[in-house]
Design an enzyme around this catalytic site. Structure first.
Site, PDB file in Angstrom:
ATOM      1  CD  GLN A   8      -2.119 -11.181  -4.529  1.00 50.90           C
ATOM      2  OE1 GLN A   8      -1.575 -12.288  -4.502  1.00 50.90           O
ATOM      3  NE2 GLN A   8      -2.779 -10.709  -3.488  1.00 50.90           N
TER       4      GLN A   8
ATOM      5  CG  ASN B  47      -6.501  -8.364  -5.903  1.00 46.49           C
ATOM      6  OD1 ASN B  47      -6.685  -7.790  -6.975  1.00 46.49           O
ATOM      7  ND2 ASN B  47      -7.138  -7.988  -4.816  1.00 46.49           N
TER       8      ASN B  47
ATOM      9  CB  CYS C   2      -7.941  -4.503   1.752  1.00 47.93           C
ATOM     10  SG  CYS C   2      -6.339  -5.088   1.378  1.00 47.93           S
TER      11      CYS C   2
ATOM     12  CB  SER D 298       3.237  -6.405  -0.713  1.00 48.06           C
ATOM     13  OG  SER D 298       2.886  -6.746   0.600  1.00 48.06           O
TER      14      SER D 298
ATOM     15  CB  THR E 191      14.298   3.301  11.608  1.00 40.29           C
ATOM     16  OG1 THR E 191      14.659   4.542  12.218  1.00 40.29           O
ATOM     17  CG2 THR E 191      15.372   2.261  11.878  1.00 40.29           C
TER      18      THR E 191
ATOM     19  CB  THR F 102      -0.954  -0.016   1.222  1.00 41.92           C
ATOM     20  OG1 THR F 102      -1.784  -1.175   1.099  1.00 41.92           O
ATOM     21  CG2 THR F 102      -1.804   1.229   1.289  1.00 41.92           C
TER      22      THR F 102
END
Ligand code: PLP
Length: 373
Positions: free
Chosen positions: A176, A148, A321, A196, A234, A73
Site C-alpha cells: 500500500q 491498508n 480480501c 503489488s 513464465t 500475496t
C-alpha cells in the site's frame, strides 16, 4: 446504478493509460515467451529486463535484486516461507495484512514461535515495541510500510535498524506504500520488500519481491529456470511492462499525489455530518477508516457498506480480501479503537474528484440518517 462513486482504491486502482499503451505491444505484437532462446523471444526478454530496471530504479534497488511475482500475496509468502525455513521464531506486527498473519499462523501451527508487536493508539509500530517483542533467536521481523486500513506510515528505517541490532532480517509489505511514500530500500536497509501492481495503477496479478544482495532465498515455486532459477513460471510480459511504467510514475509523483488526495479527502470529511475518522501519528492521505457509532442505534460497518453500495458509494469494511468476514478490522482492534465493528474504510485515488467526494459525503449522511432512523 447511474454514476456510482468508487471509494475503494486501496482494493484496486484502474490501470494507468501510459502503462496500457506500453503493455499492449507485448500482448499483441511482441507476445513471445521471454525464455525462448530465438531472437523473437529475446525481444520479449528485453522488455522484461527494462521493466525490472524501472522497478529497481523506482525503489533505489539494483536490477538483480528484483524478482517478479504474480502479486503481493506471492511476494509475501515467498519472503516469509524462505526465511521461515532458516529459523523458528519470527516477530510480526499485529496490524499486518492477512497474507502475513496467515504465514505467521502457519509457522505457529508447525511448532514455531511468533511474537506479535502491538501498535500504539495512533497506529504506529515503534522501534521500542519491536525491541521488547524480539529475542536473539528471532530470524525475521515483518512490519508493513503503510497500513491498508488506516494509511498509517510505519518508521521502517528505525524498525529495520532495531531488527538488525538483534540479528534478525527485516521484511516490509510495501503493497500500500507505492503511491503515498518515497521508497529507498538502501536508505531503509530492508532485506526483503513486497510490491503489488494493482495498488498503483498497474494490472492485477503482477508484483515483485525485492531481495537485498547477499540475503539467501530459496524458491517458493519450482519448475523452470526463470528469475535466476528462483521463481519458476513464465513471466506475464505485458503486466510487468505496465508495472514498470506505473511504478516510475507513482514514485515520481508522490508529493503531487498526496497533495491531491489530501484535498479530496478534506472535501469528503468536511461534508460528513456523522462518524469519527481514526487518527494516526503519520499517514498517507488516501486511506481513511471512519467509525459510525451511535449509542442508541448500533449500525455495523458491514451493514453500512452494503447500504452505501445500494446508494451508489462503493467502499469497504477492512481489506478486500476479508470483505466476507464478520470480524472487525484487526488493525483497529489492535490500536484499541472503540467500536471497530462500526467502521468503514474509504480510499481515494488520482481519479477521484472533489465533486465526487462532496457528493459521496452527502450520500453517506443520507444513508446513515436512514439507518439510525
Ligand atoms: N498486503 C497489503 C497491505 C494489501 O493491502 C494487499 C491487498 O489488498 C496484499 C498484501 C495482497 O496483495 P495482492 O492482492 O496483490 O495479492
Amino acid at each position: 446504478m447511474p454514476n456510482p462513486i468508487y471509494l475503494d482504491y486501496a482494493a484496486a486502482t484502474p490501470v494507468d493509460g501510459d502503462a496500457i499503451i506500453a503493455a499492449r505491444r507485448y500482448a499483441t505484437k511482441i507476445f513471445y515467451n521471454p525464455s525462448s532462446a530465438h531472437f523473437l523471444g529475446q525481444k520479449a526478454s528485453f522488455a522484461v529486463e527494462r521493466a525490472r530496471e524501472q522497478c529497481a530504479r523506482a525503489i533505489g534497488a539494483d536490477n538483480s535484486e528484483i524478482y517478479f511475482t504474480c502479486g503481493g500475496t506471492e511476494a509475501i509468502n515467498w519472503a516469509m516461507r524462505c526465511v521461515l525455513s532458516q529459523g523458528t521464531r519470527i516477530a510480526v506486527s499485529a496490524i499486518e495484512h492477512d497474507a502475513v498473519i496467515a504465514n505467521a499462523e502457519l509457522l505457529s501451527s508447525g511448532g514455531g514461535f511468533v511474537d506479535y508487536i502491538k501498535p500504539n493508539v495512533l497506529g504506529t509500530v515503534t522501534a521500542e515495541a519491536l525491541e521488547k517483542s524480539i529475542g536473539t533467536d528471532t530470524s525475521l521481523v515483518c512490519v508493513m510500510a503503510v497500513n491498508n486500513i488506516t494509511g498509517a506510515i510505519q518508521p521502517i528505517k528505525e524498525l529495520c535498524q532495531a531488527a538488525h541490532k538483534h540479528g534478525a532480517l527485516f521484511f516490509t509489505d510495501a503493497v500500500q506504500a507505492i503511491n503515498g511514500i518515497k521508497i529507498d530500500v538502501k536508505d531503509w536497509d530492508v532485506d526483503l520488500l513486497a510490491v503489488s501492481g494493482h495498488k498503483f495503477y498497474a494490472p492485477k496479478g503482477v508484483g515483485f519481491l525485492y531481495v537485498k544482495k547477499g540475503v539467501k532465498i530459496t524458491p517458493l515455486l519450482y519448475g523452470g529456470e526463470q528469475e535466476h532459477n528462483l521463481r519458476a513460471g513464465t513471466i506475464d510480459v505485458p503486466s510487468v511492462v505496465a508495472m514498470g511504467v506505473a511504478i516510475e510514475k507513482a514514485q515520481a509523483n508522490v508529493a503531487k499525489y498526496n497533495e491531491y488526495t489530501a484535498a479530496v479527502v478534506d472535501a469528503f470529511e468536511s461534508n460528513l455530518a456523522y462518524g469519527e475518522t481514526v487518527r494516526c501519528e503519520k499517514k498517507t492521505a488516501d486511506i481513511i477508516s471512519r467509525v459510525f457509532y451511535f449509542p442508541n442505534k448500533s449500525i455495523d460497518g458491514g451493514r453500512l457498506a452494503v447500504a452505501l453500495s445500494c446508494a451508489g458509494v462503493c467502499c469497504s469494511v477492512g481489506s478486500a480480501c476479508s470483505a466476507g468476514s464478520a470480524v472487525p478490522p484487526r488493525t483497529l482492534t489492535e490500536m484499541g479503537v472503540a467500536h471497530p465493528e462500526c467502521s468503514v474504510r474509504f480510499s481515494f485515488g488520482k481519479t477521484t474528484t472533489v465533486f465526487q467526494a462532496e457528493r459521496a459525503a452527502k450520500i453517506v449522511n443520507r444513508t446513515v440518517r436512514k439507518l439510525i432512523g
